[in-house]
Design an enzyme around this catalytic site. Structure first.
Site, PDB file in Angstrom:
ATOM      1  N   HIS A 240       0.817  -1.213   0.000  1.00 38.95           N
ATOM      2  CA  HIS A 240       0.000   0.000   0.000  1.00 38.95           C
ATOM      3  C   HIS A 240       0.853   1.266   0.000  1.00 38.95           C
ATOM      4  O   HIS A 240       0.419   2.313   0.466  1.00 38.95           O
ATOM      5  CB  HIS A 240      -0.935  -0.006   1.218  1.00 38.95           C
ATOM      6  CG  HIS A 240      -1.840  -1.182   1.267  1.00 38.95           C
ATOM      7  ND1 HIS A 240      -2.391  -1.667   2.432  1.00 38.95           N
ATOM      8  CD2 HIS A 240      -2.304  -1.994   0.289  1.00 38.95           C
ATOM      9  CE1 HIS A 240      -3.146  -2.716   2.175  1.00 38.95           C
ATOM     10  NE2 HIS A 240      -3.103  -2.943   0.873  1.00 38.95           N
ATOM     11  N   GLU A 270      -3.031  -6.344  -9.673  1.00 41.72           N
ATOM     12  CA  GLU A 270      -1.664  -6.112  -9.187  1.00 41.72           C
ATOM     13  C   GLU A 270      -0.717  -7.039  -9.950  1.00 41.72           C
ATOM     14  O   GLU A 270      -0.992  -8.232 -10.095  1.00 41.72           O
ATOM     15  CB  GLU A 270      -1.583  -6.358  -7.680  1.00 41.72           C
ATOM     16  CG  GLU A 270      -2.514  -5.441  -6.892  1.00 41.72           C
ATOM     17  CD  GLU A 270      -2.520  -5.726  -5.397  1.00 41.72           C
ATOM     18  OE1 GLU A 270      -1.629  -6.473  -4.935  1.00 41.72           O
ATOM     19  OE2 GLU A 270      -3.411  -5.219  -4.702  1.00 41.72           O
ATOM     20  N   GLU A 366      -3.427 -13.500  -4.145  1.00 39.91           N
ATOM     21  CA  GLU A 366      -2.421 -12.440  -4.258  1.00 39.91           C
ATOM     22  C   GLU A 366      -1.202 -12.709  -3.354  1.00 39.91           C
ATOM     23  O   GLU A 366      -0.994 -12.006  -2.361  1.00 39.91           O
ATOM     24  CB  GLU A 366      -3.021 -11.076  -3.953  1.00 39.91           C
ATOM     25  CG  GLU A 366      -3.846 -10.990  -2.665  1.00 39.91           C
ATOM     26  CD  GLU A 366      -4.397  -9.596  -2.439  1.00 39.91           C
ATOM     27  OE1 GLU A 366      -3.605  -8.623  -2.490  1.00 39.91           O
ATOM     28  OE2 GLU A 366      -5.610  -9.476  -2.220  1.00 39.91           O
TER      29      GLU A 366
END
Length: 410
Positions: A240, A270, A366
């Site tokens: 982040h 991503e 992820e």
């Protein structure tokens, strides 16, 4: 315009009032969708013997009413009884909350403190048991609400989260558009990558591409909160980390992160990339993370258990002596959530979550590895796809390619 208040002098200002200013806007979902959600909630309320629920989080207010508020330090609510659904909003927003909510709206004024609570009291009355979100409401506000309503406050957050974790067909359709929009943003980002270009410049291209696509697909949608985190070099170490003006250099590891927000529904893409050929150790780590990612995509199936998926993927990293570099859990739920609000924490791929995957759930895969600065292959490696769990199998709705065969920019 209808204002349900009389003409007032300065000494007669109301604690709260109704303002139907303009016509109702097109909401994210049709009336029937919201009525089904409310019917399910009212069934929960009946079984829990709750007179009403007072939702205060952005995600729950949006889920049950369609209104995504902008707090700016002011409290908001969606008050649900067996007969009504009413958003409670600050006077600064005027008629917009009514236009963009399912049900009615009550505006509280700030002429005196705690008019917000007086507005809620007018909707639920004193006494009884009231459902509130213990994971959102502050200690101070809980004490005030308990006193103002003379009621027992009961935690409704876990049951509401369980309801939100199973997506309706309409929600899944919106999420599909979000994933497609993220792919469009990703393509724009990838096409802008070049030596000497800044993270900021690349991020701006991706965000604009997504917003244009959302505006074209959803012309009645509020355009808000879409963002890109494009990171390079050391800045890839956190998932982040914000965008900077750092300029890309040859040999950089890159992290592409595109996040379209459509009517409060978050989706994500991503990808790890390299500007020029990675060194041998970087390539080895990247390929290891990609192998885990591929296996994780296979494991997300109806009936699978979250922490059992985690155990197998952990073993894969351990066999490669990389488990110590794993950064966070392997995936999470999608729906009404974002970096500003909300997490459906009961549906995450972590060691402490034993939720069984069911049809209608939407979850990411992820994996991320973080190799600290100073070690060979330093940087953050992660891939991210979104999967819809069906009756017999799961569908990957992310289309952007991943891995060294696709994402080395030369």
């Amino acid at each position: 315009m209808t204002i349900h208040t009389p003409s007032l002098t300065s000494s007669q200002r109301p604690d709260y009032f109704v303002l139907h200013n303009g016509e109702k806007a097109t909401l994210p979902f049709d009336t029937a969708e919201y009525e089904v959600r409310l019917a399910e909630l009212r069934d929960i309320m009946s079984r829990s013997e709750l007179k009403a629920c007072v939702f205060t989080s952005m995600h729950c207010v949006a889920y049950y009413s369609g209104f995504l508020y902008c707090s700016f330090g002011r409290p908001y609510a969606c008050v649900v009884t067996q007969d009504t659904c009413t958003t409670v909003s600050a006077n600064i927003d005027a008629g917009q909350p009514w236009r963009r909510c399912h049900g009615d709206n009550l505006i509280y004024t700030d002429w005196q403190r705690d008019n917000y609570l007086r507005a809620i009291l007018s909707l639920v009355g004193e006494g009884g048991s009231i459902g509130v979100e213990f994971d959102h409401i502050s200690v101070e506000q809980m004490g005030k609400m308990k006193t103002a309503l003379a009621a027992e406050l009961v935690d409704i957050a876990p049951q509401s989260m369980a309801q939100r974790m199973i997506k309706s067909p309409a929600e899944i359709e919106l999420i599909r558009h979000g994933a497609r929009t993220a792919d469009i943003g990703g393509a724009a980002i990838r096409g802008s990558i070049a030596e000497g270009v800044s993270e900021l410049e690349i991020a701006q291209v991706g965000r604009l591409a997504m917003e244009q696509e959302i505006a074209n697909t959803f012309p009645d949608c509020e355009i808000r909160d879409n963002w890109v985190w494009f990171q390079s070099g050391l800045n890839t170490d956190g998932a982040h980390n914000p965008v900077t003006k750092r300029q890309l250099e040859r040999g950089d590891i890159l992290s592409l992160n595109a996040f379209p927000m459509i009517n409060g529904y978050y989706t994500a893409l991503e990808r790890t990339l390299f500007l020029d050929e990675p060194d041998a150790r970087s390539l080895e780590i990247w390929e290891a993370n990609v192998a885990v990612h591929r296996r994780g995509l296979e494991l997300i199936q109806p009936g699978a258990v979250c922490n059992e998926i985690v155990a197998e993927l952990n073993e894969m990293f351990a066999e490669r002596d990389l488990l110590q570099y794993r950064s966070f859990g392997y995936g999470h739920s999608f729906g009404v959530l974002s970096h500003y609000y909300g997490r459906e924490a009961g549906l995450e791929l972590r060691e402490d979550i034993n939720t069984v995957l069911q049809p209608g759930m939407v979850i990411s895969m992820e994996p991320m590895l973080l190799i600290p600065q100073g070690e060979a292959g330093a940087g953050g490696y992660r891939e991210h796809d979104i999967l819809v769990v069906g009756d017999t199998e799961s569908e990957n709705i992310t289309g952007f390619p991943f891995g060294p065969d696709h994402n080395i920019i030369v």
